[in-house]
Design an enzyme around this catalytic site. Structure first.
Site, short mmCIF file in Angstrom:
data_model
loop_
_atom_site.label_atom_id
_atom_site.label_comp_id
_atom_site.label_asym_id
_atom_site.label_seq_id
_atom_site.Cartn_x
_atom_site.Cartn_y
_atom_site.Cartn_z
CG ASN A 1 -1.44 1.35 1.56
OD1 ASN A 1 -2.35 1.87 0.91
ND2 ASN A 1 -0.84 2.01 2.57
CE1 TYR B 1 1.18 7.99 -6.57
CE2 TYR B 1 -0.53 9.17 -7.74
CZ TYR B 1 -0.16 8.28 -6.75
OH TYR B 1 -1.11 7.72 -5.94
CE LYS C 1 0.66 4.49 -6.42
NZ LYS C 1 0.59 3.48 -5.35
#
Ligand SMILES: NC(=O)c1ccc[n+]([C@@H]2O[C@H](COP(=O)([O-])OP(=O)(O)OC[C@H]3O[C@@H](n4cnc5c(N)ncnc54)[C@H](OP(=O)(O)O)[C@@H]3O)[C@@H](O)[C@H]2O)c1
Length: 243
Positions: free
Chosen positions: A91, A156, A160
């Site tokens: 996470n 980012y 991801k």
């Protein structure tokens, strides 16, 4: 307290706050023993306190996910202390907002290290333990930016997408092995990350971290033949189907 995850052991990274804290409490609320990984020890202790309030017995393992040795230590401590691992939730994550031309190499490297390299290494290190479980689950928290692209978030977004890509490959690699791999792609949730990066979004519209934790619970506790590979969760006011 429920008992769907009784006797199970889970590692949750980024458990010191936000979505990771909610996931840790939710798993513990169903009887899992949760190993809490993160750097901020006071915040990890707060998560542990909330887990004890729901009847759980958490274990804190301070972890710096940019360091391979620290990742190996997280798995080694879990193995020594509990001798098993049933659930791994990757996470932890960081954002970086800047035009690509102004993104420094160190900012790109840091996004990459926490968001993509660390889950990769943690899956690799944890798999021998996970394979010993009758049934084990890996849940990787990607993002809506794991399927879309937003301006000013190229570092980012790339990390991801990488996490999601790695998850798809690993799920295929582990098909039939008893270890299932899932991805959750959330939109904006009510955490410190979003209050920093998207202060423009009305707080009352943000997804609750508990709502994401509920999805993790479904993925790890569901016992039937059906497998949900990937879940997309968005703010009710955001455009549906990645629009
Ligand atoms: N919030 C959202 O809207 C949203 C949307 C889509 C996806 N996500 C993803 O959901 C995950 C959780 O996000 P969040 O909103 O809960 O973020 P957050 O509140 O900023 O929490 C991030 C967590 O990651 C940990 N972390 C960061 N760098 C670390 C490092 N180098 N080593 C170890 N742990 C590290 C932090 O722990 P320490 O500081 O204690 O180390 C913290 O527990 C992230 O992967 C994020 O990309 C969030």
């Amino acid at each position: 307290m429920g008992s769907r995850l009784k006797d199970k052991v889970a590692i949750v990274t980024g458990a010191s706050r936000g979505i990771g804290r909610a996931i840790g409490v939710a798993l513990a609320g169903e009887g899992a023993t949760v190993v809490l990984a993160g750097r901020a020890e006071a915040d990890l202790s707060e998560t542990a306190k909330r887990i004890r309030q729901v009847g759980g017995t958490p274990e804190i393992v301070p972890t710096e996910l940019t360091e391979e040795q620290s990742i190996m230590n997280l798995v080694a401590v879990t193995s020594e202390r509990f001798g098993r691992l049933d659930i791994l939730v990757n996470n932890a994550g960081i954002t970086h907002s800047a035009p690509l031309e102004q993104t420094r190499t160190e900012d790109l490297d840091r996004c990459w290290a926490v968001n993509a390299r660390a889950p990769f290494l943690l899956c690799r290190e944890a798999l021998p333990l996970l394979r010993k479980a009758e049934r084990a689950t890996i849940v990787n928290i990607s993002s809506v930016v794991g399927v879309k692209g937003y301006p000013l978030q190229s570092a980012y977004t790339a990390s991801k997408h990488a996490l999601r890509g790695m998850s798809i490959a690993l799920a295929e690699e582990l098909r039939g092995s008893g270890v299932r791999v899932h991805v959750i792609c959330p939109g904006a949730a009510d955490t410190e990350m979003v209050s920093r990066v998207r202060p423009d979004i009305n707080k009352v519209e943000l997804i609750g971290p508990d709502e994401i934790a509920e999805l993790v619970l479904y993925l790890v506790a569901h016992q039937g033949n059906a497998v949900v590979d990937e879940l997309h969760i968005r703010r009710a006011t955001a455009a549906p189907w990645f629009g």
